[in-house]
Scaffold this motif. Sequence first.
Motif, mmCIF file in Angstrom:
data_model
loop_
_atom_site.group_PDB
_atom_site.id
_atom_site.type_symbol
_atom_site.label_atom_id
_atom_site.label_comp_id
_atom_site.label_asym_id
_atom_site.label_seq_id
_atom_site.Cartn_x
_atom_site.Cartn_y
_atom_site.Cartn_z
ATOM 1 N N GLY A 80 0.833 -1.205 0.000
ATOM 2 C CA GLY A 80 0.000 0.000 0.000
ATOM 3 C C GLY A 80 0.861 1.246 0.000
ATOM 4 N N ILE A 81 0.446 2.250 -0.752
ATOM 5 C CA ILE A 81 1.190 3.509 -0.781
ATOM 6 C C ILE A 81 0.244 4.694 -0.736
ATOM 7 N N ASN A 82 0.758 5.784 -0.181
ATOM 8 C CA ASN A 82 0.106 7.081 -0.308
ATOM 9 C C ASN A 82 0.777 7.815 -1.458
ATOM 10 N N VAL A 83 0.057 8.743 -2.039
ATOM 11 C CA VAL A 83 0.578 9.502 -3.178
ATOM 12 C C VAL A 83 0.432 10.986 -2.859
ATOM 13 N N THR A 84 1.503 11.742 -3.069
ATOM 14 C CA THR A 84 1.444 13.181 -2.844
ATOM 15 C C THR A 84 1.812 13.926 -4.121
ATOM 16 N N ILE A 85 1.793 15.256 -4.042
ATOM 17 C CA ILE A 85 2.075 16.078 -5.220
ATOM 18 C C ILE A 85 3.456 15.756 -5.783
ATOM 19 N N PRO A 86 3.586 15.698 -7.111
ATOM 20 C CA PRO A 86 2.613 16.131 -8.129
ATOM 21 C C PRO A 86 1.928 14.959 -8.841
ATOM 22 N N TYR A 87 1.768 13.807 -8.175
ATOM 23 C CA TYR A 87 1.353 12.595 -8.885
ATOM 24 C C TYR A 87 -0.065 12.112 -8.583
ATOM 25 N N LYS A 88 -0.873 12.894 -7.880
ATOM 26 C CA LYS A 88 -2.192 12.413 -7.483
ATOM 27 C C LYS A 88 -3.112 12.130 -8.676
ATOM 28 N N LYS A 89 -2.920 12.851 -9.736
ATOM 29 C CA LYS A 89 -3.704 12.604 -10.956
ATOM 30 C C LYS A 89 -2.969 11.646 -11.884
ATOM 31 N N THR A 90 -1.662 11.790 -11.968
ATOM 32 C CA THR A 90 -0.832 10.983 -12.884
ATOM 33 C C THR A 90 -0.978 9.491 -12.633
ATOM 34 N N VAL A 91 -1.062 9.089 -11.352
ATOM 35 C CA VAL A 91 -1.069 7.654 -11.022
ATOM 36 C C VAL A 91 -2.345 6.951 -11.451
ATOM 37 N N MET A 92 -3.401 7.682 -11.748
ATOM 38 C CA MET A 92 -4.689 7.054 -12.021
ATOM 39 C C MET A 92 -4.648 6.134 -13.242
ATOM 40 N N LYS A 93 -3.781 6.417 -14.191
ATOM 41 C CA LYS A 93 -3.705 5.587 -15.406
ATOM 42 C C LYS A 93 -3.123 4.201 -15.128
ATOM 43 N N TYR A 94 -2.463 4.024 -13.990
ATOM 44 C CA TYR A 94 -1.854 2.742 -13.667
ATOM 45 C C TYR A 94 -2.786 1.823 -12.879
ATOM 46 N N LEU A 95 -3.979 2.314 -12.523
ATOM 47 C CA LEU A 95 -4.838 1.588 -11.593
ATOM 48 C C LEU A 95 -5.858 0.707 -12.301
ATOM 49 N N ASP A 96 -6.191 -0.411 -11.635
ATOM 50 C CA ASP A 96 -7.209 -1.328 -12.151
ATOM 51 C C ASP A 96 -8.603 -0.918 -11.680
ATOM 52 N N PHE A 97 -8.645 -0.204 -10.556
ATOM 53 C CA PHE A 97 -9.929 0.221 -9.987
ATOM 54 C C PHE A 97 -9.738 1.572 -9.305
ATOM 55 N N VAL A 98 -10.686 2.481 -9.514
ATOM 56 C CA VAL A 98 -10.652 3.787 -8.843
ATOM 57 C C VAL A 98 -11.999 3.989 -8.152
ATOM 58 N N SER A 99 -11.979 4.329 -6.873
ATOM 59 C CA SER A 99 -13.233 4.517 -6.134
ATOM 60 C C SER A 99 -14.042 5.655 -6.759
ATOM 61 N N LYS A 100 -15.341 5.616 -6.549
ATOM 62 C CA LYS A 100 -16.229 6.638 -7.133
ATOM 63 C C LYS A 100 -15.864 8.037 -6.658
ATOM 64 N N LYS A 101 -15.528 8.128 -5.388
ATOM 65 C CA LYS A 101 -15.181 9.440 -4.834
ATOM 66 C C LYS A 101 -13.898 9.975 -5.473
ATOM 67 N N ALA A 102 -12.881 9.105 -5.599
ATOM 68 C CA ALA A 102 -11.601 9.517 -6.207
ATOM 69 C C ALA A 102 -11.801 9.885 -7.674
#
Length: 495
Positions: free
Chosen positions: A133-155
């Motif tokens: 598990g990792i936390n993500v901080t600036i400037p990658y909070k948007k960039t990392v989304m392309k690597y994910l298999d699932f993104v919560s509705k809120k995110a």
Amino acid sequence: MEDLKEIRNQINKIDEEIIKLLEKRFDLSKKVRAYKISHNKKIYDPKREREILKKIKEESPEYGEYFLPIFQEIMDQSKNLQKEEEKYGLLGKSLAHSYSKIIHEKIAFYDYQYFEKKEEELDYFFERKDFKGINVTIPYKKTVMKYLDFVSKKAEKIGAVNTIVNKNGKLYGYNTDYYGFSYNLRKNKINVKDKKCLILGKGASSKTVIQVLKDEGAKKIVFLSRKYKPYFKDVKDYFDFEIIINTTPVGMYPNNGKYLKEIKLDDFKNLEAVVDLIYNPYMTKIIACAKEKNIKYATGFDMLLAQAVKASELFLDKKIDESLIEKIKKSIYKEKINIALIGMPAVGKTSLGKILAKNMNRKLVDIDLEFVKKYGNIEEFFNKYGEDEFRRKESEIIKEISKKTSLIISCGGGVVERKENYYFLKENSLIVEVKRNLENLETEGRPISKKYNLFDLYKKRKKLYDSFKDFEVENNNLLECAKEIEVKFYENIDN
């Protein structure tokens, strides 16, 4: 006599059995680690390790001493395996300012590390998926989304992810900043329902803020920024707004003391609360200004702690009591917040500082001594350049020292002469005024005593000391006074 080949065959079979048993042992070690993390227990138990080694030696009198280093190595490798099995940490570009490691290791007993990566390194980082598990901080909070298999509705709605969990090779993204900001408002009793809210900045963090404000019924939400209309210079059109939220990095370590010059709190006649997402320093200038004016405020530290606890819940798949947030905050404050001693010349600030530093296991920084190291004898500097230049140089030293934490800071008697010193000291310090009967003060040889009568000087500074201090103490006995400062320091944090 047995054939050598046969003996070796027997050894080989035993080795095969040992390998299988070691595999089982290592698998069980993983289960022990998972259990201890989920039940918030320390992973490493040195007492049990000593008991095991003692038992091995006792149960095998003939070979025990030979077995000890073997079993020690087995346990050492088991610990290494446990460390590698589940990695937790923070992903970002520059993490020198981060408190995440300290916070997460207080939430649960797992190792937490920093993954400082350039953007071109992200592909390989996410290809390996070498983390639980990792936390993500600036400037990658948007960039990392392309690597994910699932993104919560809120995110997905916010358009930013700050927490990623690796579930059997699949990456799940969440936004715990939402919970953190919501908690911050609630904890500090800031009600945004039907209020006009002004957001400073339009970066990734502002997206979370606006979503919380919408969900909690804010009447009107406006962004001000450097790049997009309306600009910061247009702030005059929003002087009737009631809540200000800073989402910019202005004033964040190491650029402490910076301030959006267009934003002056006195201009906002209906202002009810100020929120700053910055957590290092603990109190930015805009927050110190709000505190000074008795305006309700919330720092970024509560948000940081709350989002970290929520992220840890996702890492460990378990509910964590919300009361832990405040406990961790107080624990860190007690370790990190400085004690800054102010007061008239010769009231005993340096002597008290030495006692406090020893009793609290902290470093003492004497501002006068720091000045001497940098510019030479104070009296000679006074005579050559004058008091104004001395005060300017003194402020430069205070500005740099105030960026640090876990210090006892002994300030010169005239530190209160410059208002900017208040904002520097308040960044990471509780300010204590040390008082003493003026008739008992020995000021001979001090430059300022040649310019002013002591009683006139105190009359000139009294209101300034009052405006700076968080609390005061009377120094009639050094040891008793040092103890009183320590007790009041912890009381201030607990309250």
